[in-house]
Design an enzyme around this catalytic site. Structure first.
Site, mmCIF file in Angstrom:
data_model
loop_
_atom_site.group_PDB
_atom_site.id
_atom_site.type_symbol
_atom_site.label_atom_id
_atom_site.label_comp_id
_atom_site.label_asym_id
_atom_site.label_seq_id
_atom_site.Cartn_x
_atom_site.Cartn_y
_atom_site.Cartn_z
ATOM 1 C CE LYS A 190 -5.157 -1.028 2.330
ATOM 2 N NZ LYS A 190 -3.974 -1.871 2.368
ATOM 3 C CB SER A 244 -0.906 0.006 1.234
ATOM 4 O OG SER A 244 -1.771 -1.102 1.222
ATOM 5 C CE LYS A 301 2.180 2.416 4.569
ATOM 6 N NZ LYS A 301 1.556 1.617 3.499
#
Length: 269
Positions: A155, A80, A223
């Site tokens: 995502k 990701s 993140k």
């Protein structure tokens, strides 16, 4: 995920085998000394790494995937990471005559073990079709979103929804407890109504029991929200609630909760 591919009869070459994954070698996989050795040995190279710089390092630094590829190979990045960086990485790999698909996943450790992950892919249709039989051994809900980088966009969108849902469930459980009701009973009631969600079902129970062993680590979700906010900045787009949850996760990391499950956001509140 690698275990599912082995069980499906695929020959696996693995880089950076750790004690926790040594059983894969015992099960027939081959340990390699570098990412380039994996790329020379395999027809399809799958990466799954924590962040954008890690993917760039494994692809392009000394001993990386790019040193071992040749025309016709397929690179699948299931990390990701940044959608913009993904487009750049794909262009560099495709210049060598290889295919590139980004395919981040959702479903956590539970989904990985059950081969029920949601897989959001970006790439050329023919490259996706080539990758799909492998995806079907690791996941259930498999979607080609669009071109390279679009899987990463999906995502990031997923992580926004999950983060805001975790915050909402955290606030509801704290409210219930402080107001004098049993949060276990409240959660059970809410699961039968319009407030029901997978986050309420799974993470709500974690929060009530304070069981924060990681299925998905807080620092990784932090993140992902950083990716969302950086992309929003470039798009001149306002994501106020995402920014608020990002700040709560900053607080959680400051409190040393980075390696706990992201449901531990309730502790930051």
């Amino acid at each position: 995920m690698a275990q599912h591919l082995i069980e499906a009869g695929h020959e696996l070459y693995l880089y950076r085998v750790k004690p926790a994954s040594a059983h894969l070698v015992d099960g027939g996989a081959t340990a390699c000394a570098s990412a380039s050795q994996v790329a020379r040995s395999a027809e399809v190279i799958i990466l799954m790494l924590p962040d954008t710089p890690d993917v760039e390092h494994v692809l392009f630094d000394e001993g990386g995937v790019a040193e071992g590829i040749e025309p016709g190979k397929l690179i699948i990045d299931m990390s990701s990471i940044s959608p913009l960086a993904t487009k750049d990485f794909a262009a560099r790999i495709e210049a060598w005559g290889c295919d590139y698909v980004d395919a981040p996943v959702s479903g956590g450790e539970v989904g990985a073990k059950a081969a029920s992950l949601t897989i959001m892919a970006g790439g050329k249709p023919e490259a996706f079709e080539r990758a799909k039989p492998l995806f079907e051994k690791m996941g259930k809900n498999i979607t080609l979103i669009g071109g390279v980088g679009d899987g990463q966009i999906a995502k990031v969108a997923n992580q926004i929804v999950v983060a805001l849902n975790i915050q909402a469930v955290s606030e509801a459980i704290r409210f219930s407890r402080k107001a004098g009701a049993d949060p276990t009973v409240v959660r059970k009631a809410l699961l039968g109504g319009f407030a029901a969600s997978r986050v309420l079902e799974i993470h709500g129970e974690r929060m009530i029991n304070e069981a924060f062993e990681p299925g998905f680590r807080m620092r990784l979700h932090h993140k992902d929200l950083s990716l969302a906010l950086e992309s929003a900045r470039l798009l001149e787009l306002m994501l106020p609630n995402t920014a608020m949850v990002h700040q709560l996760m900053n607080s959680a990391l400051e409190k040393g909760l980075g390696d706990t499950d992201h449901s531990a956001l309730i502790k930051a509140l």
